[in-house]
Write a protein that holds these residues in place. Structure first.
Motif, mmCIF file in Angstrom:
data_model
loop_
_atom_site.group_PDB
_atom_site.id
_atom_site.type_symbol
_atom_site.label_atom_id
_atom_site.label_comp_id
_atom_site.label_asym_id
_atom_site.label_seq_id
_atom_site.Cartn_x
_atom_site.Cartn_y
_atom_site.Cartn_z
ATOM 1 N N UNK A 101 -6.880 78.261 26.110
ATOM 2 C CA UNK A 101 -5.473 77.882 26.124
ATOM 3 C C UNK A 101 -5.349 76.460 25.599
ATOM 4 N N UNK A 102 -4.428 76.250 24.662
ATOM 5 C CA UNK A 102 -4.210 74.944 24.051
ATOM 6 C C UNK A 102 -4.919 74.751 22.725
ATOM 7 N N UNK A 108 -6.665 84.462 10.762
ATOM 8 C CA UNK A 108 -7.956 85.065 10.466
ATOM 9 C C UNK A 108 -9.080 84.625 11.389
ATOM 10 N N UNK A 109 -8.862 83.581 12.182
ATOM 11 C CA UNK A 109 -9.887 83.096 13.116
ATOM 12 C C UNK A 109 -10.092 84.122 14.228
ATOM 13 N N UNK A 110 -11.338 84.340 14.636
ATOM 14 C CA UNK A 110 -11.638 85.309 15.691
ATOM 15 C C UNK A 110 -11.113 84.814 17.023
ATOM 16 N N UNK A 111 -10.338 85.676 17.700
ATOM 17 C CA UNK A 111 -9.796 85.360 19.021
ATOM 18 C C UNK A 111 -10.640 86.000 20.118
ATOM 19 N N UNK A 133 -1.688 81.460 26.017
ATOM 20 C CA UNK A 133 -2.104 82.266 27.157
ATOM 21 C C UNK A 133 -3.179 83.252 26.729
ATOM 22 N N UNK A 134 -4.166 83.461 27.586
ATOM 23 C CA UNK A 134 -5.171 84.506 27.378
ATOM 24 C C UNK A 134 -4.896 85.558 28.439
ATOM 25 N N UNK A 150 -1.715 85.188 23.616
ATOM 26 C CA UNK A 150 -0.370 84.797 23.178
ATOM 27 C C UNK A 150 -0.495 83.562 22.320
ATOM 28 N N UNK A 151 0.094 83.598 21.118
ATOM 29 C CA UNK A 151 0.018 82.480 20.174
ATOM 30 C C UNK A 151 1.426 82.020 19.829
ATOM 31 N N UNK A 152 1.633 80.705 19.903
ATOM 32 C CA UNK A 152 2.943 80.126 19.562
ATOM 33 C C UNK A 152 2.833 79.392 18.250
#
Length: 152
Positions: A101-102, A108-111, A133-134, A150-152
């Protein structure tokens, strides 16, 4: 699908690390699960019944979860699971997590990695942004469409 094929699939599923498996074609549909959701629900009910004679304890327990829920609101778009499998937040037990988080992420970056049928599938970031958020735990079984990050 004949009974021998089903038995072989069951044996392979039983020996695998998968928690759930689904198969569907025009005429057949199979779902295997190692999750024990049904056994935990009856255990919760007796615990509530035991706590029921103390009316003051039950309302306090119910009020505590209700208050924090509105205060924790993460912003951004949810990255959903593209398949059913086991989610891994890091490349290995001794490796750092892919994202926290943050963290700033690039498209394209692996999450997260999702293991399905012994194949490791990378879930890439759909856009540049910040992880707010994860939504899953390491080694959690995820379904198709379940929110991962969750990506903002």
């Amino acid at each position: 699908m004949n009974i021998n094929e089903i038995k072989e699939l069951m044996a392979q599923f039983d020996q695998s690390s998968l928690r759930e498996f689904s198969y569907k074609n025009q005429s057949d549909e199979l779902t295997f699960s190692k999750n024990e959701v049904n056994t935990s629900a009856p255990q919760v009910a007796p615990a509530i019944e035991v706590a029921s004679p103390a009316p003051q304890a039950s309302p306090a327990v119910e009020e505590t979860p209700a208050q924090p829920a509105p205060t924790v609101v993460a912003e951004g778009d949810i990255v959903e699971s593209p398949l059913v499998g086991v989610a891994y937040l890091a490349a290995g037990p001794d490796k750092p997590p892919f994202v926290q988080v943050g963290d700033q992420v690039k498209k394209g970056q692996t999450l997260i990695i999702i293991e399905a049928m012994k194949v490791m599938n990378e879930v890439p970031a759909p856009k540049d942004g910040v992880v707010t958020e994860i939504l899953v735990q390491n080694e959690e079984m995820v379904e198709f469409g379940k929110g991962l990050v969750r990506i903002k």
